[in-house]
Design an enzyme around this catalytic site. Structure first.
Site, PDB file in Angstrom:
ATOM      1  N   ASP A 152       0.845  -1.197   0.000  1.00 28.74           N
ATOM      2  CA  ASP A 152       0.000   0.000   0.000  1.00 28.74           C
ATOM      3  C   ASP A 152       0.880   1.246   0.000  1.00 28.74           C
ATOM      4  OD1 ASP A 152      -2.374   1.755   0.669  1.00 28.74           O
ATOM      5  OD2 ASP A 152      -3.288  -0.215   0.938  1.00 28.74           O
ATOM      6  N   HIS A 225      -3.885   5.890   3.295  1.00 29.09           N
ATOM      7  CA  HIS A 225      -4.547   4.679   2.802  1.00 29.09           C
ATOM      8  C   HIS A 225      -3.895   3.422   3.380  1.00 29.09           C
ATOM      9  CE1 HIS A 225      -5.848   1.651  -0.207  1.00 29.09           C
ATOM     10  NE2 HIS A 225      -6.856   2.465  -0.483  1.00 29.09           N
ATOM     11  N   SER A 558     -10.906  -1.249  -1.295  1.00 26.97           N
ATOM     12  CA  SER A 558      -9.650  -1.195  -0.552  1.00 26.97           C
ATOM     13  C   SER A 558      -9.873  -1.488   0.918  1.00 26.97           C
ATOM     14  CB  SER A 558      -9.011   0.197  -0.681  1.00 26.97           C
ATOM     15  OG  SER A 558      -8.290   0.328  -1.871  1.00 26.97           O
TER      16      SER A 558
END
Length: 777
Positions: A152, A225, A558
C-alpha cells in the site's frame, strides 16, 4: 446479469483490447521500464549469479549505436526478482525489449503498468468480539505467529493501532527488516510492525526522482490509505477511537494478534508494477503468511498480468493472497484481480450509518449522510438559499458536477449548492463549493450510484443523498424562485436495516477472462470503515485540509480487502495446515446471502436483490468459516492445469510453470472442472451441446464420521443432477468426489443463478451456481 444479451461480453472484451492497443502505442526509441521473466534454470554455468547473467542479457540487447560502459548497463537494471518471480526489471527502448525477448532464457516481457488504490464497528458486525472470554476468536498465542504483508502507501507507526503491548517476540522464521529513511527509523518497528520497506525504483524510472521535501522516500505513510488498511487487517484494540466524534468506540483489526509487514509501493503518481513485483518477491522471501493488496489495474490475459503471475508464485509458497475487486461498479465485467488463485473481494455496507437531514423550504425533510463537524455549522432554524447549476434534474452536466472553476461566486455565495456525483472526488466538490463562497453542499447521487450513501469528512456542511431524493431536491431548486434549505448532522446510528447491502461502487462480474470462474469471491465491509490514519494529511485527503485526526472513515473495496486478509490470518493461525485454497473455500462456502431482515442481499445501485456476479459466494461469516465442515482444496498444479485449458502456448505457460517445472497433465476436461468452491456452467453457442458435467472433490475437515446430502436449486433453463446425492466420510481429511450434470431444457437469454448446498445437520457447505448460455453470433 445486467444487459440485454450475453453477446455484450464480447463487445466489452473487444472494446477493452482496442483500448489497450491505444494505451500501449509508444515511441520505439523512448526508454521505459519492462519486467523480464527469466527461466532461472537456464542460467549458463559461466555466470556466477543470476544478476550477472541478467546484466549480460541486457548488454546483448542494447542498440548497436550505443557503447555504454558496464556501469551504464548496470543502471538499466532496477530490480532483480528471485522468490515469487524470477527475473528483473530494466529500462529499455521498445527495440531493445523486442531484441531481449528473443534471448535464451527469457520467458516473458511485461511493460510497466500503473495500478491505482481502490479506495470500529466491523469486528462486532462480523462476530469478532475478543472481550468475550468464551469466544473462539479470543486472542491466542498462535495469532502472533502469523504475519500479514500489506502492499500500500506505507504505515504511520505512531498510531495507537500499532502498539505491541502484550505481544510475544517476533517469530524466529521471520526474515523481514525495517528500512530506514526520511521519517522512519528502526525504532518505529516493534513486535506489531515487524517489517517495513519502500519500493520506488520503477516509479522513479518513469516519473523522475521523488521530491523528498514533499513525499517520504521511506515506509512512512503520508497518504493515509496504507495505515488504514494495515490497521483494518491487524490493528491493536484502541479505546475511544472516533472521527470528530463519529463512530466512537473500540477500533481493532480483524486479527489484532497478527503481525504487520508494510510494503510501500504506492506514491503520489500511482503504484507501478515493477515496484509491486519487487514487494511481493521480497514479502515471500521475508516469510509473510498472508498478502493484502488493495490496488488494481486493468484486466490482462493471465500470462501478461504481472500481479497475477507474482501472486501465483506466492500461492505456490503457501501464501494466501487477497485483492480488492475494484471500484468500477455497478458496471458489469468491471472486476480486476480475477485470477482463481487470488481471493477477489467486493464491498458491502454494515449496520452503522451517519445520518444527516436536509430540511427544505417546503417543509419536507430528506435523509442523507454526513461526517461533517466544524465551526461552519448551519443554523437549523434558519433557511438558506438553495441553488442548482445544472440544466435539469435528471442528467448531470459540467456545471452541475461542481468541477473546479465551474461555479460563479456571484451566484452561489452564501447559498447551499447542489452538486451531482461524478468525475471529481466527492470531497473535492466540497472544496470547490467552499472556495466559491457557498455555505453548504448537497451531494446528489446519479443513476450510477443509485441509493447508496457514502459519508465523507467534508470541509463545509454537506449532506449526501440518494438519486431519488436528489432529483426531488434539484427539481425544487430549478422550479422555485425562492428555494431554500438547511442541513444538519445527526451523529452515529447503529442497527441499520437492511444490512449488509452490496455497495454500488463494488466492481461486478462476470469474469470475462474465464466465465467458468465466478468472481468476485466474496463481499466484506467496505463502506464507511473507521481505522487508523496518517498524521500528515487531513481526513478529506485534500492538501488544503488543515485538520489532523487519529482515525478516519473511508469507503472502497480497498477497505473490504483487508477485512478478508485479517480473517484469513485468523484462520491460518487456527488451521496452520490449511492451504490458501482451503482458507478461501472456508470463507466462500460459509458466506451468507441474506441480510438482517432475512431477505436476499440487496444491490445498492438498483435497490433490488444482488446476484453472484455482485456478491460472489456472499458476505463473509468468520465464525462459520472456522468450522466449514468440508473444503474444496486446490493445489498449485491444479491451478496450472486450469491454465492449460485457457489456450495458452507452451511458452506462455512457462510463465507459471517455472518454479516446479510444471507440465500439462490434462487432468481437467474443461476450465469448469477446477475444484473451485463456486460453480459456473457455460454452455457454448453450439446448440447441439445440451448437457455439461462438472466434477468436484471435497475434503472432510469436520467430524471424522459424517454424512452430507445435497440440496440444489431449480432452474428455468436446465435440470441439475448431483451424483452421488450423499457423501459419506469415515475419517478426517478424507476426500470424496461428486459430479454435477446440467441439462438444457430451454436456453435462456440471461444467466440463471442458484446454489448447491451439502448438509450434515450442523454444517451447510454452500456453492453458488451460475448458468450461462452463450448465444450464436
Amino acid at each position: 446479469m445486467p444487459g440485454n444479451n450475453v453477446k455484450w461480453l464480447f463487445f466489452i472484451l473487444t472494446s477493452y483490447l482496442a483500448f489497450n492497443v491505444v494505451l500501449t502505442s509508444k515511441n520505439p526509441f523512448t526508454r521505459k521500464t519492462y519486467i523480464i521473466q527469466m527461466d532461472k534454470h537456464a542460467k549458463p554455468e559461466s555466470f556466477s549469479n543470476h544478476l550477472e547473467w541478467y546484466s549480460s542479457q541486457v548488454k546483448s540487447a542494447l542498440s548497436n549505436s550505443e557503447n555504454e560502459a558496464n556501469a551504464g548497463r548496470q543502471e538499466r537494471i532496477i530490480y532483480s526478482y528471485q522468490a515469487a518471480f524470477h527475473g528483473f526489471a530494466a529500462k529499455l527502448s521498445e527495440e531493445e525489449a523486442e531484441r531481449l525477448e528473443e534471448a535464451d532464457g527469457v520467458l516473458a516481457i511485461f511493460p510497466e503498468t500503473i495500478y491505482q488504490l481502490h479506495t470500529t464497528r466491523s469486528p462486532v458486525f462480523l462476530g469478532l468480539e475478543p472481550e468475550v472470554s468464551t469466544s473462539v476468536w479470543s486472542q491466542k498465542i498462535a495469532d502472533h505467529d502469523v504475519v500479514v504483508g500489506v502492499l500500500d502507501t506505507g504505515i504511520w507507526p505512531e498510531s495507537e493501532s500499532f502498539n505491541d503491548k502484550g505481544m510475544t517476540p517476533v517469530p524466529a522464521y521471520w526474515k523481514g527488516t525495517c528500512e530506514t529513511g526520511r521519517g522512519f527509523e528502526e525504532h518505529h518497528c516493534n513486535r506489531k510492525i515487524v517489517g517495513a520497506r519502500a519500493f520506488y525504483k520503477g516509479y522513479e524510472a518513469t516519473t523522475g526522482k521523488i521530491n523528498e521535501q514533499n513525499e517520504y522516500k521511506s515506509p512512512r505513510d503520508q497518504d493515509g490509505h496504507g495505515t488504514h488498511t494495515a490497521a483494518t487487517v491487524a490493528g491493536s484494540p484502541v479505546h475511544g477511537a472516533n472521527l470528530l466524534g463519529y463512530a466512537y468506540g473500540i477500533a481493532r483489526g480483524m486479527a489484532p494478534g497478527a503481525r504487520i509487514a508494510a510494503y510501500k509501493v504506492c506514491w503520489a503518481g500511482g503504484c507501478f508494477s515493477s515496484d509491486i513485483m519487487s514487494a511481493i518477491d521480497r514479502a515471500v522471501a521475508d516469510g509473510v503468511n498472508v498478502l493484502s493488496i488493495s490496488l488494481g489495474g486493468g484486466v490482462s490475459s493471465y500470462y501478461r498480468d504481472s500481479l497475477s503471475i507474482a501472486a501465483f508464485g506466492a500461492m505456490e509458497m503457501g501464501i494466501f493472497v487477497s485483492c480488492s475487486a475494484g471500484n468500477g461498479g455497478p458496471d458489469p465485467a468491471s472486476l480486476t484481480n480475477v485470477s482463481p488463485w487470488i481471493t477477489t473481494v467486493g464491498a458491502s455496507t454494515m449496520d452503522r450509518d451517519f445520518p444527516a437531514i436536509v430540511n427544505l423550504g417546503t417543509g419536507r425533510t430528506v435523509t442523507g449522510v454526513s461526517l461533517y463537524k466544524g465551526r461552519r455549522n448551519l443554523l437549523t432554524k434558519r433557511q438558506y438559499p438553495l441553488v442548482y447549476m445544472g440544466a435539469n434534474s435528471s442528467s448531470p452536466d459540467p456545471s452541475s458536477l461542481c468541477l473546479e472553476g465551474t461555479l460563479n461566486p456571484h451566484i452561489v455565495s452564501g447559498k447551499i449548492v447542489i452538486c451531482d456525483r461524478g468525475i471529481s472526488p466527492r470531497v473535492q466538490k466540497g472544496q470547490v463549493v467552499k472556495d466559491a463562497g457557498a455555505v453548504g453542499m448537497i451531494l446528489s447521487n446519479t443513476a450510477a450510484n443509485g441509493e447508496e450513501l457514502v459519508a465523507d469528512c467534508h470541509l463545509l456542511p454537506a449532506v449526501a443523498v440518494g438519486e431519488r431524493e436528489g432529483k426531488l431536491i434539484k427539481h425544487y431548486a430549478l422550479t422555485s424562485r425562492n428555494a431554500t434549505a438547511t442541513l444538519a448532522s445527526l451523529g452515529t446510528k447503529l442497527g441499520i436495516r437492511p444490512s449488509p447491502v452490496v455497495a454500488a461502487f463494488s466492481s461486478r462480474g462476470p469474469n470475462f477472462l474465464s466465465l467458468e470462474i465466478l468472481k468476485p469471491d466474496v463481499v466484506a465491509p467496505g463502506v464507511n470503515i473507521i481505522a487508523a490514519w496518517t498524521g500528515d494529511t487531513g481526513p478529506s485527503g485534500l492538501p488544503t485540509d488543515p485538520r489532523r485526526v487519529r482515525f478516519n472513515i473511508l469507503s472502497g473495496t480497498s477497505m473490504s480487502c483487508p477485512h478478508v486478509s485479517g480473517i484469513a490470518a485468523l484462520l491460518k493461525a487456527r488451521h496452520p495446515e490449511w492451504s490458501p485454497a482451503a482458507i478461501k473455500s472456508a470463507l466462500m462456502t460459509t458466506a451468507y446471502v441474506h441480510d438482517n431482515t432475512q431477505k436476499p442481499l440487496q444491490d445498492a445501485s438498483v435497490n433490488a436483490p444482488s446476484s453472484p456476479y455482485d456478491h460472489g459466494a456472499g458476505h463473509i461469516n468468520p465464525l462459520k468459516a472456522l468450522d466449514p465442515g468440508l473444503i474444496y482444496d486446490i493445489e498449485a498444479q491444479d491451478y496450472f492445469e486450469f491454465l492449460c485449458t485457457q489456450g495458452l502456448s507452451p511458452t506462455q505457460l512457462k510463465v507459471f510453470g517455472k518454479y516446479a517445472n510444471r507440465k500439462c497433465q490434462k487432468s481437467l476436461a474443461s476450465p469448469g472442472d477446477l475444484n473451485y468452491p463456486s460453480i459456473s456452467v457455460v454452455f457454448p453457442d453450439n446448440t447441439s451441446i445440451s448437457f455439461l458435467t462438472l466434477h468436484r472433490t471435497v475434503t472432510n475437515v469436520g467430524p471424522p464420521v459424517s454424512s452430507y446430502h445435497a440440496v440444489v436449486s431449480k432452474f428455468n433453463g436446465a435440470t441439475v443432477k448431483v451424483e452421488p446425492r450423499t457423501l459419506n466420510f469415515t475419517s478426517k481429511n478424507e476426500k470424496v468426489s461428486y459430479k454435477i450434470t446440467f441439462t438444457t431444457k430451454s436456453r435462456q437469454i440471461m444467466p440463471e443463478f442458484g446454489r448447491l448446498v451439502w448438509k450434515d445437520g450442523v454444517h451447510k457447505v454452500r456453492s453458488p451456481i451460475a448458468i450461462t448460455w452463450l448465444m450464436p453470433m
